[in-house]
Design an enzyme around this catalytic site. Sequence first.
Site, PDB file in Angstrom:
ATOM      1  N   LYS A  50       0.823  -1.225   0.000  1.00 26.01           N
ATOM      2  CA  LYS A  50       0.000   0.000   0.000  1.00 26.01           C
ATOM      3  C   LYS A  50       0.846   1.260   0.000  1.00 26.01           C
ATOM      4  O   LYS A  50       2.004   1.256   0.409  1.00 26.01           O
ATOM      5  CB  LYS A  50      -0.975  -0.038   1.177  1.00 26.01           C
ATOM      6  N   ARG A  66      -3.214 -10.071   4.736  1.00 22.34           N
ATOM      7  CA  ARG A  66      -3.620 -10.186   3.324  1.00 22.34           C
ATOM      8  C   ARG A  66      -2.484  -9.633   2.491  1.00 22.34           C
ATOM      9  O   ARG A  66      -2.148  -8.462   2.599  1.00 22.34           O
ATOM     10  CB  ARG A  66      -4.917  -9.387   3.137  1.00 22.34           C
TER      11      ARG A  66
END
Length: 294
Positions: A220, A260
Site C-alpha cells: 500500500k 492479506r
Amino acid sequence: MIATQLPTGAARRCQVMGIINVTPDSFSDGGRFLDVDAAVRRGLELIRDGADILDVGGESTRPGAQRVSEADELARVIPVIEGLARSGFPVSVDTMRASVARQAVAAGAVIVNDVSGGLADPEMLPFLAEADVTCVLMHWRAHSTRMDDYCFYDSVVDDVCSELRGRVESALAAGVRAERIVLDPGLGFAKNAAQSWELLASLGRLRDLGFPVLVGASRKRFLAEVTTYGRREPDVPADRDEASDAVATIAAAGGAWGVRVHSVSGAAAASRVAARLRGATVDAGLAGAWAGRR
Ligand code: PMM
C-alpha cells in the site's frame, strides 16, 4: 482431503491470505490475472509459497477506481473461485455485493471479504447471516472515488474502533453469528499514511474489540515512505514487498488472525516464526498437503 473450514476464533497461526486480483486496474497487480487459467495458476503458486487462504477479487478498490458492473465482477471471479475451490483450497471472495457473494459461496468460497463491512449493499449482512460463512468486515467510509475525502478523525484509533463496533452490532442484529466475524482496520481506505501507521501501531486496541483481526498492508501507498530511502524516483508497488513482509511479521507477532498479501513467502515465514516463538508446532500448511497429494 484438504480442510476447507477455517478457524474463526483465535487462529493457531496467523493466516496468510494470498491476493488474486482478477482486475484490469488494481494498483499493484491489475491486468496480470484477468485470464481464468492465469488466475488459477497464480492461486496454485500462492499455495505453494505458503498461503492458507486465497482471496479472489474482481473489483479494484484502489483510490479513484470506478465501480465495475455486477455482470463483469461475476464473470471475473466465479470461474476462478470454482477452479480453486474444486482443488480443495479455502477461497475468500473480495466483494461488496451480496449477489456476487452468494454466487461465490455457491461456487465454493468459504469466506466473504467485504471491504465495506456491509455498508455498500444492504443485502450483504442478511446474506452473511443466511449463508453462515466467515466474513471479514473492514472499516470503510466511502467508495474509492471519494474515500480520500473522508480521512477526518478526532482520533483515528478511537474512531475506527467505534465504527467497527457499529458494524459488528449491525451484523449481529442481522443474524450473523459472532464466531463468524473477522475485523479489519482498512489501512489506506479513507486513511492517510500517518493514520494507517497509527492503526498498525494499535493492533492491541483492535484486538480488544474481541474479534480476530485481519491486516491488509501489502504494497500500500503508506509503505512508500519506508521503501524509497530518499530516492527521487517513485517506487512501484512491488518494491514494497520487503516492507510488507516486515508488517506481516509485526502483525503475526502481535496476534493478528491474518495478513492479506500479494507476495506470500515472507508472510508465510513470518506466521510460522511467530507461532514457533509462542511455542506452537509449525505446520506445513496447504503447501505440504498439496505436495503430499501429488
Ligand atoms: N485492501 C484492498 C482490497 N481488499 N480487503 C481487506 N479485508 N483488507 C484490505 O486492506 C484490502 C482488502 C486493496 O488492495 P489490493 O488492490 O492490492 O487488493
